[in-house]
Motif scaffolding. Structure first.
Motif: not given
Length: 138
Positions: A36-39, A48-49, A71-73, A79-80
């Motif tokens: 998640f942090c990488q993204l 973001s998208a 998935t945006d935002g 996320f999980v």
């Protein structure tokens, strides 16, 4: 652990585990948080998208534009939750599919309707179904 995972406390890990009905181990949650942090390139706390589209497998998926609507935002907990709803082989017993389709119809969804992540999670929770997803842990 790297710097990204150091921002995730034991309390955070346990809260996420409880939120996802303990479907992920602590090690898997840390791995998801690191991804998640990488993204989340600008450390905004959500993806973001454009950041989702940076994943080649996601951007090449013919359903990526539909998936972007849910998935945006996403923050980390969402996320999980998104991954809780997935299953590696998309296998559900026939009776579970019938219950799921019935609940979607009751909620007013049709084949052409966009399904929101929160609605999808609520509908799945009414079905008492568990779906699995494998998270690679290095």
């Amino acid at each position: 652990m790297g710097s990204a995972s150091s921002l995730l406390t034991q309390y955070d890990i346990e809260e996420v585990q409880e939120n996802c009905n303990y479907l992920f181990s602590q090690q898997e949650i840390v791995a998801l948080y690191e991804r998640f942090c990488q993204l989340d390139r600008n450390a905004k706390g959500f993806i973001s998208a454009d950041e989702f589209l940076s994943i080649p497998e996601f951007s090449l998926n013919p359903l990526s534009q539909r998936l972007l609507k849910i998935t945006d935002g996403l923050n980390f907990k969402d996320f999980v939750a998104f991954f809780v709803c997935l299953q590696p082989k998309s296998f559900l017993p026939a009776e579970d599919w019938q219950v799921l389709v019935h609940l979607l119809n009751e909620a007013g969804y049709t084949r052409d309707a966009s399904l929101l992540l929160d609605d999808f999670i609520k509908i799945l929770s009414k079905c008492n179904m568990k779906m699995e997803v494998e998270v690679p842990v290095d």
